[in-house]
Design an enzyme around this catalytic site. Structure first.
Site, mmCIF file in Angstrom:
data_model
loop_
_atom_site.group_PDB
_atom_site.id
_atom_site.type_symbol
_atom_site.label_atom_id
_atom_site.label_comp_id
_atom_site.label_asym_id
_atom_site.label_seq_id
_atom_site.Cartn_x
_atom_site.Cartn_y
_atom_site.Cartn_z
ATOM 1 N N ASP A 135 -5.285 -0.341 4.868
ATOM 2 C CA ASP A 135 -3.935 -0.044 4.379
ATOM 3 C C ASP A 135 -3.938 0.089 2.861
ATOM 4 O OD1 ASP A 135 -1.176 0.431 4.628
ATOM 5 O OD2 ASP A 135 -0.748 -1.667 4.180
ATOM 6 N N ASP B 280 -5.944 3.443 1.974
ATOM 7 C CA ASP B 280 -5.246 4.729 2.135
ATOM 8 C C ASP B 280 -4.312 4.998 0.961
ATOM 9 O OD1 ASP B 280 -2.920 3.249 2.691
ATOM 10 O OD2 ASP B 280 -2.754 3.918 4.750
ATOM 11 N N ASP C 240 2.435 6.218 7.066
ATOM 12 C CA ASP C 240 1.817 4.957 6.655
ATOM 13 C C ASP C 240 2.805 3.813 6.814
ATOM 14 O OD1 ASP C 240 -0.115 3.179 5.440
ATOM 15 O OD2 ASP C 240 1.094 3.304 3.625
ATOM 16 N N ASP D 73 2.532 0.846 9.577
ATOM 17 C CA ASP D 73 2.467 -0.534 9.076
ATOM 18 C C ASP D 73 3.428 -1.432 9.849
ATOM 19 O OD1 ASP D 73 0.561 0.122 7.198
ATOM 20 O OD2 ASP D 73 1.946 0.082 5.484
#
Length: 118
Positions: A64, A67, A85, A89
């Site tokens: 995470d 990225d 994203d 998440d």
């Protein structure tokens, strides 16, 4: 002291982001890998394998961060990438908490409160 540690970690993460992009890893690919690691963590929590679950959850967090680093350092940010994203998440958080609940590792009431908090 913590600022110095943060600077060292960010420096290493920047290097890793550039290397990852150099071998063809895009921000969206890193997001998907992180999501798969979170799914694996949830499964491990469900099976009460907390050591493996913790390991995969840490890997999920690493990807995470990676990225975002790739996207920002290399100007690869897109509206869709940011949205996906963020969405994945939230799903990652929910799946891990559900794995903890279904594995009997916390009381359902506290698990539901944690789900609402994410």
């Amino acid at each position: 002291m913590l600022t110095a540690l943060k600077d060292k970690i960010l420096s290493k993460m920047k290097f890793l982001a550039i290397c990852a992009y150099g071998i063809g890893l895009t921000p969206n690919m890193a997001t998907l890998i992180g999501f798969m690691m979170a799914i694996t963590s949830a499964i491990c929590y469900n099976l009460s394998s907390t050591l493996f679950a913790s390991f995969f959850y840490l890997l999920s967090g690493f990807f995470d961060v990676l990225d975002g680093m790739i996207a920002s350092l290399l100007n690869k940010s897109t509206t869709w990438g940011g949205f996906s994203d963020s969405l994945l998440d939230r799903y990652s958080d929910a799946l891990v908490i559900l794995g903890i609940i279904s594995g009997g590792l916390c009381d359902s009431k506290w698990g539901i409160i944690a789900l609402m908090g994410t």
